[in-house]
Design a protein around this motif. Structure first.
Motif, PDB file in Angstrom:
ATOM      1  N   PHE A  84       0.851  -1.182   0.000  1.00  0.00           N
ATOM      2  CA  PHE A  84       0.000   0.000   0.000  1.00  0.00           C
ATOM      3  C   PHE A  84       0.890   1.235   0.000  1.00  0.00           C
ATOM      4  O   PHE A  84       2.079   1.180   0.338  1.00  0.00           O
ATOM      5  N   HIS A  85       0.292   2.355  -0.381  1.00  0.00           N
ATOM      6  CA  HIS A  85       1.038   3.595  -0.558  1.00  0.00           C
ATOM      7  C   HIS A  85       0.690   4.590   0.538  1.00  0.00           C
ATOM      8  O   HIS A  85      -0.488   4.767   0.866  1.00  0.00           O
ATOM      9  N   VAL A  86       1.715   5.233   1.116  1.00  0.00           N
ATOM     10  CA  VAL A  86       1.510   6.342   2.047  1.00  0.00           C
ATOM     11  C   VAL A  86       1.874   7.619   1.304  1.00  0.00           C
ATOM     12  O   VAL A  86       3.022   7.804   0.897  1.00  0.00           O
ATOM     13  N   ASP A  87       0.886   8.486   1.119  1.00  0.00           N
ATOM     14  CA  ASP A  87       1.040   9.689   0.304  1.00  0.00           C
ATOM     15  C   ASP A  87       1.463  10.865   1.182  1.00  0.00           C
ATOM     16  O   ASP A  87       0.649  11.464   1.889  1.00  0.00           O
ATOM     17  N   GLY A  93       1.421  17.982   2.740  1.00  0.00           N
ATOM     18  CA  GLY A  93       1.701  19.099   1.842  1.00  0.00           C
ATOM     19  C   GLY A  93       3.157  19.228   1.471  1.00  0.00           C
ATOM     20  O   GLY A  93       3.539  20.164   0.751  1.00  0.00           O
ATOM     21  N   THR A  94       4.008  18.310   1.959  1.00  0.00           N
ATOM     22  CA  THR A  94       5.434  18.356   1.659  1.00  0.00           C
ATOM     23  C   THR A  94       5.909  16.998   1.141  1.00  0.00           C
ATOM     24  O   THR A  94       5.142  16.031   1.088  1.00  0.00           O
ATOM     25  N   THR A  95       7.186  16.942   0.783  1.00  0.00           N
ATOM     26  CA  THR A  95       7.770  15.754   0.184  1.00  0.00           C
ATOM     27  C   THR A  95       9.134  15.482   0.813  1.00  0.00           C
ATOM     28  O   THR A  95       9.567  16.208   1.711  1.00  0.00           O
ATOM     29  N   LYS A 378      -1.336   9.647   8.166  1.00  0.00           N
ATOM     30  CA  LYS A 378      -0.957  11.058   8.328  1.00  0.00           C
ATOM     31  C   LYS A 378       0.165  11.206   9.360  1.00  0.00           C
ATOM     32  O   LYS A 378       1.133  11.937   9.141  1.00  0.00           O
ATOM     33  N   VAL A 379       0.039  10.502  10.482  1.00  0.00           N
ATOM     34  CA  VAL A 379       1.074  10.555  11.518  1.00  0.00           C
ATOM     35  C   VAL A 379       2.394   9.994  10.974  1.00  0.00           C
ATOM     36  O   VAL A 379       3.466  10.570  11.197  1.00  0.00           O
ATOM     37  N   PHE A 380       2.302   8.873  10.259  1.00  0.00           N
ATOM     38  CA  PHE A 380       3.507   8.286   9.668  1.00  0.00           C
ATOM     39  C   PHE A 380       4.151   9.281   8.700  1.00  0.00           C
ATOM     40  O   PHE A 380       5.373   9.504   8.734  1.00  0.00           O
ATOM     41  N   ALA A 381       3.338   9.887   7.839  1.00  0.00           N
ATOM     42  CA  ALA A 381       3.863  10.834   6.853  1.00  0.00           C
ATOM     43  C   ALA A 381       4.490  12.048   7.524  1.00  0.00           C
ATOM     44  O   ALA A 381       5.568  12.513   7.113  1.00  0.00           O
ATOM     45  N   GLU A 382       3.865  12.578   8.579  1.00  0.00           N
ATOM     46  CA  GLU A 382       4.406  13.739   9.280  1.00  0.00           C
ATOM     47  C   GLU A 382       5.784  13.437   9.846  1.00  0.00           C
ATOM     48  O   GLU A 382       6.691  14.282   9.799  1.00  0.00           O
ATOM     49  N   ASN A 383       5.937  12.244  10.401  1.00  0.00           N
ATOM     50  CA  ASN A 383       7.226  11.868  10.953  1.00  0.00           C
ATOM     51  C   ASN A 383       8.263  11.626   9.861  1.00  0.00           C
ATOM     52  O   ASN A 383       9.437  11.984  10.006  1.00  0.00           O
ATOM     53  N   TYR A 384       7.849  11.010   8.762  1.00  0.00           N
ATOM     54  CA  TYR A 384       8.791  10.651   7.713  1.00  0.00           C
ATOM     55  C   TYR A 384       9.343  11.886   7.007  1.00  0.00           C
ATOM     56  O   TYR A 384      10.551  11.994   6.767  1.00  0.00           O
ATOM     57  N   VAL A 385       8.485  12.841   6.667  1.00  0.00           N
ATOM     58  CA  VAL A 385       8.973  14.041   5.977  1.00  0.00           C
ATOM     59  C   VAL A 385       9.727  14.963   6.913  1.00  0.00           C
ATOM     60  O   VAL A 385      10.459  15.854   6.478  1.00  0.00           O
ATOM     61  N   GLY A 386       9.574  14.762   8.223  1.00  0.00           N
ATOM     62  CA  GLY A 386      10.331  15.522   9.192  1.00  0.00           C
ATOM     63  C   GLY A 386       9.474  16.448  10.012  1.00  0.00           C
ATOM     64  O   GLY A 386       8.749  17.300   9.480  1.00  0.00           O
ATOM     65  N   LEU A 387       9.541  16.294  11.328  1.00  0.00           N
ATOM     66  CA  LEU A 387       8.818  17.192  12.234  1.00  0.00           C
ATOM     67  C   LEU A 387       9.421  18.585  12.158  1.00  0.00           C
ATOM     68  O   LEU A 387      10.617  18.740  11.863  1.00  0.00           O
ATOM     69  N   PRO A 388       8.649  19.626  12.431  1.00  0.00           N
ATOM     70  CA  PRO A 388       9.177  20.999  12.314  1.00  0.00           C
ATOM     71  C   PRO A 388      10.292  21.247  13.322  1.00  0.00           C
ATOM     72  O   PRO A 388      10.344  20.651  14.393  1.00  0.00           O
ATOM     73  N   TYR A 389      11.185  22.148  12.952  1.00  0.00           N
ATOM     74  CA  TYR A 389      12.303  22.530  13.848  1.00  0.00           C
ATOM     75  C   TYR A 389      11.773  23.437  14.953  1.00  0.00           C
ATOM     76  O   TYR A 389      10.791  24.142  14.769  1.00  0.00           O
TER      77      TYR A 389
END
Length: 389
Positions: A84-87, A93-95, A378-389
């Protein structure tokens, strides 16, 4: 010799800090134990969070990355011969950017040379003196001759085995560690990637990862025993095992070829606290290590550099010390979140030697929940693209 900031370690984190400070008129000297050629020969990860990408651009070294890197909008997770795909783009909104660490380091070295930044190679016997005083200095040897640099601050970017962390007394320093009972056997091959995005695969034979460096250079990994040696695996055996661990549709499309690099990396989670002692600041692997499953190693180093760079900038430009005083707390707060994500992702995707049937059922439940639940993705994606500084 005197400089404002001595940076120990000429890898990407030390070079990035040096480049950022140099562009603001803050003088640095980088000390590197090996040669430039040796540093550039190290094969490392290549997934860059959006924060790291922005730092490269701010440092003036983002042009080749932007031109040659690959933007990934998501990732693929596989189990039970399906995926399956995690978008990332939809959920955050980021990559992320696929651009090898070797290329990051090469760009930074080229920039240091163009700006005539001071990098000293082949240093030995580096010792940090007076880190807990107002007048620190660093001594080192080159070709048997001792040198001394007086400075305002020292940035320890010299990795897990470097001298910086060891300089902090044991009465001050506390370390947390988890060593995993397996490693990753990885190969680099001049073959096109099997998929346009990374594939993380859980199988009853162990974990596998299909990654890439560019359109004609692929990086593949399989979970292996810590007792294994790269010599135990010929190319044919590796490819056969990889195909067994990924869904058939991807195995059928896999283009194999001779490996041009093969190595085994052990996995560990490690954090030392605090990340500051007096005028010594730890960055990257000198302070923390994550298993590579979550693609956080280089990226947690980048967040350290972000905090330290802005702290030094505020001190030198405005005389404000709050950024430096809060460095360790801010850096560690983000590091522990990255550690959690890497630990949890490792547990979800790998097979442990002592795993019970109950453990395997729980692992499968984690994967199914991630597959079926939009909020979990969504939680997985937020962590993968990087939490804010």
């Amino acid at each position: 010799m005197r400089t404002q900031v001595v940076i120990i370690g000429g890898g990407p984190s030390g070079l990035l800090l040096s480049q950022l400070l140099h562009r603001k008129g803050i003088d640095t000297v980088v000390l590197e134990r090996k040669t430039r050629q040796y540093v550039l020969g190290r094969i490392r990860a290549g997934i860059l969070e959006v924060g790291f990408v922005d730092l490269m651009r701010e440092a003036g070294v983002g042009a080749r990355m932007d031109n040659e890197g690959f933007i990934h909008d998501g990732t693929v997770i596989a189990f039970d011969n399906e995926d399956f795909h995690v978008d990332f783009k939809r959920h955050t909104g980021t990559t992320v950017m696929v651009y090898g660490q070797t290329e990051v380091t090469r760009d930074l070295y080229d920039a240091r040379e163009a700006m005539e930044g001071k990098v000293v190679f082949n240093v030995d016997g580096v010792t940090i003196h007076g880190a807990d005083s107002d007048a620190p200095h660093v001594t080192y040897f080159v070709d048997g001759v001792e040198h001394r640099i007086d400075c305002d601050y020292v940035a320890g970017c010299d990795g897990f085995h470097g001298v910086s962390r060891q300089t902090i007394p044991l009465s001050v320093r506390r370390e947390y560690e988890k060593v995993y009972p397996f490693g990753w056997l990885g190969i680099l091959s001049e073959t096109p990637p099997v998929h346009e995005e990374l594939i993380y695969s859980n199988s009853d034979r162990g974990f596998a990862l299909c990654s890439m460096r560019n359109a004609n250079l692929s990086r593949y990994y399989i979970q292996c025993s810590l007792s294994d040696s790269p010599d135990d695996w010929d190319d044919a055996g590796f490819w056969e095992e990889l195909k067994r661990r990924i869904p058939e549709e991807h195995a059928d499309n896999l283009i194999t070829g001779p490996s041009i690099e093969k190595s085994i990396a052990p996995l560990r989670s490690f954090v030392t606290e605090p990340m500051r002692w007096g005028r010594l600041f730890l960055c990257g692997d000198a302070a923390h290590i994550v298993p590579p499953t979550g693609a956080k190693g280089l990226n947690t180093a980048a967040s350290d550099i972000h905090y330290l760079y802005h702290g030094l900038l505020a001190k030198y430009q405005d005389g404000e010390a709050e950024g430096l005083d809060s460095y360790s707390g801010k850096a560690l707060a983000r590091v522990w979140k990255a550690e959690r994500f890497s630990w949890a992702t490792t547990n979800m995707l790998h097979r442990y030697p002592d795993q019970s049937e109950f453990d395997i059922k729980m692992q499968r439940a984690d994967l199914e929940f991630l597959r079926d639940n939009d909020s979990a993705q969504k939680v997985f994606a937020e962590n993968y693209v990087g939490l804010p500084y």
